[in-house]
Design a protein around this motif. Sequence first.
Motif, PDB file in Angstrom:
ATOM      1  N   LEU A  93       0.839  -1.196   0.000  1.00 32.12           N
ATOM      2  CA  LEU A  93       0.000   0.000   0.000  1.00 32.12           C
ATOM      3  C   LEU A  93       0.876   1.249   0.000  1.00 32.12           C
ATOM      4  N   LYS A  94       0.701   2.108  -0.984  1.00 33.00           N
ATOM      5  CA  LYS A  94       1.468   3.350  -1.063  1.00 33.00           C
ATOM      6  C   LYS A  94       0.844   4.409  -0.163  1.00 33.00           C
ATOM      7  N   GLN A  95       1.700   5.246   0.408  1.00 36.55           N
ATOM      8  CA  GLN A  95       1.204   6.250   1.346  1.00 36.55           C
ATOM      9  C   GLN A  95       0.260   7.239   0.673  1.00 36.55           C
ATOM     10  N   ASP A  96       0.598   7.679  -0.559  1.00 34.21           N
ATOM     11  CA  ASP A  96      -0.287   8.648  -1.213  1.00 34.21           C
ATOM     12  C   ASP A  96      -1.644   8.033  -1.521  1.00 34.21           C
ATOM     13  N   THR A  97      -1.663   6.736  -1.823  1.00 40.14           N
ATOM     14  CA  THR A  97      -2.937   6.056  -2.066  1.00 40.14           C
ATOM     15  C   THR A  97      -3.756   6.003  -0.778  1.00 40.14           C
ATOM     16  N   ALA A  98      -3.099   5.660   0.324  1.00 39.20           N
ATOM     17  CA  ALA A  98      -3.790   5.608   1.612  1.00 39.20           C
ATOM     18  C   ALA A  98      -4.337   6.981   1.991  1.00 39.20           C
ATOM     19  N   GLN A  99      -3.548   8.024   1.766  1.00 38.52           N
ATOM     20  CA  GLN A  99      -3.988   9.381   2.089  1.00 38.52           C
ATOM     21  C   GLN A  99      -5.210   9.774   1.266  1.00 38.52           C
ATOM     22  N   GLN A 100      -5.210   9.388  -0.001  1.00 36.84           N
ATOM     23  CA  GLN A 100      -6.350   9.703  -0.863  1.00 36.84           C
ATOM     24  C   GLN A 100      -7.601   8.974  -0.403  1.00 36.84           C
ATOM     25  N   ILE A 101      -7.446   7.711  -0.012  1.00 38.90           N
ATOM     26  CA  ILE A 101      -8.598   6.931   0.448  1.00 38.90           C
ATOM     27  C   ILE A 101      -9.187   7.563   1.706  1.00 38.90           C
ATOM     28  N   LEU A 102      -8.317   7.880   2.661  1.00 39.48           N
ATOM     29  CA  LEU A 102      -8.814   8.440   3.913  1.00 39.48           C
ATOM     30  C   LEU A 102      -9.407   9.832   3.705  1.00 39.48           C
ATOM     31  N   ALA A 103      -8.767  10.638   2.855  1.00 34.51           N
ATOM     32  CA  ALA A 103      -9.281  11.984   2.581  1.00 34.51           C
ATOM     33  C   ALA A 103     -10.632  11.916   1.880  1.00 34.51           C
ATOM     34  N   PHE A 104     -10.767  10.982   0.970  1.00 38.06           N
ATOM     35  CA  PHE A 104     -12.021  10.822   0.232  1.00 38.06           C
ATOM     36  C   PHE A 104     -13.169  10.493   1.174  1.00 38.06           C
ATOM     37  N   HIS A 105     -12.954   9.540   2.038  1.00 35.22           N
ATOM     38  CA  HIS A 105     -14.035   9.119   2.931  1.00 35.22           C
ATOM     39  C   HIS A 105     -14.257  10.111   4.063  1.00 35.22           C
ATOM     40  N   ARG A 106     -13.200  10.839   4.474  1.00 32.11           N
ATOM     41  CA  ARG A 106     -13.383  11.910   5.448  1.00 32.11           C
ATOM     42  C   ARG A 106     -14.269  13.008   4.875  1.00 32.11           C
ATOM     43  N   ALA A 107     -14.021  13.350   3.585  1.00 32.06           N
ATOM     44  CA  ALA A 107     -14.826  14.381   2.928  1.00 32.06           C
ATOM     45  C   ALA A 107     -16.279  13.936   2.799  1.00 32.06           C
ATOM     46  N   ARG A 108     -16.479  12.683   2.471  1.00 32.65           N
ATOM     47  CA  ARG A 108     -17.853  12.184   2.344  1.00 32.65           C
ATOM     48  C   ARG A 108     -18.574  12.205   3.683  1.00 32.65           C
ATOM     49  N   THR A 109     -17.838  11.873   4.748  1.00 34.94           N
ATOM     50  CA  THR A 109     -18.445  11.886   6.076  1.00 34.94           C
ATOM     51  C   THR A 109     -18.892  13.283   6.463  1.00 34.94           C
TER      52      THR A 109
END
Length: 357
Positions: free
Chosen positions: A335-351
């Motif tokens: 798992l790449k860090q930038d990918t993980a950051q994008q996933i978490l940012a995406f779902h944080r924004a949706r929340t």
Amino acid sequence: MGAPLALIRDLDSKIEGSSASRRAMMLRQLTDLFLVGAEHYSDEEIALIDDIFVRLVAQIEEAARALLAIRLGPVAKAPPKVLRLLACDDAIDVASAVLTQAEELDDSTLIVCATTKSQEHMLAISQRKALSSPVTDVLVTRGDRFVVLSVAMNAGAKFSRAGFGTLVDRARGDDALAACVGARKDLPLPLFERLLAAASDIVRAKLNAERHAASDIARAVEAATRRIRADAATLAPVLADAPSRTNRSTSEILAELARSGQRKDLATALALMAHIPSEIVNDMLNEPRAEGLLVLAKTIGLSWDTTRAILESGGEECRRSAGDIDNLRVAFHRLKQDTAQQILAFHRARTRGEAVN
């Protein structure tokens, strides 16, 4: 511009009738004068320099043009006319440095080059930091396999739906290209399915595994973030306790909290580092599958040793075997860090109900 302007005008007046060696020397002098003051010249001054460059380029040998291209290619405010001339030069040794690096080149110039010049010219274009869909439309249609593979691997390239369709069609029978195209996150799902249908068994298995892994992680984070809204007040305990911990590394603190079973403090500390509510982290800590925890750990830059301590801190309901831990280790390193950051940012924004682009 003062003295440099006088020198530049003097060069301009001496171009006619000069020998080839003299023009090459004049070009070097003009390039030196431009590069020294590039950030300070006005648009009018750059236009004057540009016109002189154009006159010189029309009368110098290939080696001198290639050197000029190498020197001007990386310059953000390079004269636009001479850049276009160099980019469209038939000699790839001249055009390459400009086509690859020059930020001032507009799409119309790139499209002309991609339409009328060689495969080597298109390969250089395919390696630019960013490419628009009108440019990639030409590259994937006219380019040979190496050009198409290069542009498909370019993370800064954008594709129209038609361009993606061409990529999928050209990937038939080409495992390397199919794997590269299928790995793009911006490939529309219907085209991904069309690619899978024509792919070899090896490529199909590889792409399916990658997509399923990504969707499992996304679902894990979404399930956690959906359960609770942001609440900054939950971070107060760690903020208040932070000064007493400044003499120890963050990793040591987290590992100790994990090994000593202080799950509430561990959740609060992780939440502080990730800028999400501690309740969300607590849900991740109690989730048997652990994908959410891997995303969280990779996002905030934890080492595998610290992450492992956190993974092994769960109760009976989250007890993991040595085999489970080994599988999670492999997933963590993949798992790449930038990918993980994008996933978490995406779902944080949706929340939070924010717009997600």
